[in-house]
Design a protein around this motif. Structure first.
Motif, PDB file in Angstrom:
ATOM      1  N   GLN A 228       0.855  -1.067  -0.087  1.00  0.00           N
ATOM      2  CA  GLN A 228      -0.049  -0.099   0.034  1.00  0.00           C
ATOM      3  C   GLN A 228       1.103   1.508  -0.171  1.00  0.00           C
ATOM      4  N   TRP A 229       0.548   2.104  -0.715  1.00  0.00           N
ATOM      5  CA  TRP A 229       1.226   3.431  -0.992  1.00  0.00           C
ATOM      6  C   TRP A 229       0.527   4.330   0.350  1.00  0.00           C
ATOM      7  N   VAL A 230       1.462   4.781   1.117  1.00  0.00           N
ATOM      8  CA  VAL A 230       1.109   5.541   2.343  1.00  0.00           C
ATOM      9  C   VAL A 230       1.871   6.890   2.392  1.00  0.00           C
TER      10      VAL A 230
ATOM     11  N   THR B 156      13.299   4.872  14.452  1.00  0.00           N
ATOM     12  CA  THR B 156      13.171   5.883  13.548  1.00  0.00           C
ATOM     13  C   THR B 156      11.626   6.277  13.269  1.00  0.00           C
ATOM     14  N   LEU B 157      10.805   5.581  13.960  1.00  0.00           N
ATOM     15  CA  LEU B 157       9.254   5.829  13.972  1.00  0.00           C
ATOM     16  C   LEU B 157       8.900   7.173  14.614  1.00  0.00           C
ATOM     17  N   ALA B 158       9.746   7.648  15.575  1.00  0.00           N
ATOM     18  CA  ALA B 158       9.619   8.883  16.240  1.00  0.00           C
ATOM     19  C   ALA B 158       9.583  10.078  15.328  1.00  0.00           C
ATOM     20  N   PHE B 159      10.443  10.176  14.373  1.00  0.00           N
ATOM     21  CA  PHE B 159      10.532  11.160  13.411  1.00  0.00           C
ATOM     22  C   PHE B 159       9.593  10.877  12.303  1.00  0.00           C
TER      23      PHE B 159
ATOM     24  N   TYR C  47      -2.582   3.544   8.981  1.00  0.00           N
ATOM     25  CA  TYR C  47      -1.970   2.797   7.886  1.00  0.00           C
ATOM     26  C   TYR C  47      -0.673   2.416   8.100  1.00  0.00           C
ATOM     27  N   THR C  48       0.086   3.467   8.632  1.00  0.00           N
ATOM     28  CA  THR C  48       1.649   3.271   8.797  1.00  0.00           C
ATOM     29  C   THR C  48       1.962   1.879   9.905  1.00  0.00           C
TER      30      THR C  48
END
Length: 246
Positions: free
Chosen positions: A103-105, A204-207, A224-225
């Motif tokens: 999926q494009w998010v 890396t999710l925080a940024f 979605y992410t």
């Protein structure tokens, strides 16, 4: 007649103040001890994490992903992406998400906006397709991971911290972003690339999610992410259990 001398009496207020001061020093000492213990524990955790990342076996290599992307650089990006997905599934069966999970998010981070399609994700690696259909610019972020991008189409400009000049990259070029680095980044409209990251990926999710949480407040994109990342983790868990014969 000599009057008897009276003993100097201790002021009750002085005694209370002295006790309070001693109690305050005791509280401060306990807090300092707890802070020291917490920092020590954090240092041990980080050292253990660094050792684990250095010694573990990885499914992909940055060189492999870059070579595969360069082979298809200059093609229409959708055609190139479809060929790359097919080849990755042949080389790494069971480690690339199935078509129904691709999926494009949207990604909003550091002031820029792009779109990603996650192909593989674990705690220590990810492979994704990334790009933008509009001009966009912002901050790269500073990660606990090494990230490399190989351009399929368009142009990418990078301005490294501590320098006064920027560099432009073209299809077939690979940009390497080392852990701890920060740069200014700019994509021209129609720039698409293949990205590989290695390190402690949850960091890396925080940024990656900060602008979504505090700026756009696009909680659908947030869902979605997190959902696609969870699917990647589940796929890797299934692959690990299969390897262990569970």
């Amino acid at each position: 007649m000599a009057w008897p001398r009276r003993g100097r009496s201790r002021s009750p207020s002085r005694g209370w103040r002295g006790g309070a001061a001693a109690g305050g020093m005791g509280v401060a000492g306990r807090r300092a001890l707890r802070a020291g213990l917490a920092l020590g524990a954090l240092a041990l955790v980080l050292q253990g994490l660094r050792g684990w990342l250095a010694s573990k076996r990885y499914e992909f290599t940055a060189a492999e992903i870059a070579q595969l992307a360069r082979h298809h650089a200059g093609l229409d990006h959708e055609l190139a992406f479809s060929k790359i997905i097919v080849e990755l599934r042949k080389k790494h069966p069971g480690h690339i998400l199935p078509d129904e999970d691709l999926q494009w998010v949207f990604v909003n981070a550091g002031g820029w906006m792009g779109s990603m399609c996650l192909l593989h994700a674990s705690l220590t690696e990810y492979v994704l397709l990334f790009g933008t259909a509009v001009d966009t610019v912002g901050h790269s972020g500073r990660y606990w991971a090494d990230i490399s991008d190989t351009i399929i189409s368009g142009t990418f400009r990078q301005w490294k911290e501590g320098t006064t000049k920027s560099e432009i990259y073209y299809p077939g070029d690979t940009i390497v972003h080392q852990a701890g680095e920060a740069t200014s980044v700019q994509w021209s409209a129609g720039t698409w690339m293949v990205e590989y990251g290695r390190g402690f990926i949850p960091s890396t999710l925080a940024f990656a999610l900060a602008d979504t949480l505090f700026s756009t407040q696009d909680f659908v994109t947030l869902f979605y992410t997190l959902r696609v990342y969870a699917k990647g983790l589940l796929l890797e868990a299934n692959a690990a259990f299969s390897t262990w014969g569970c």
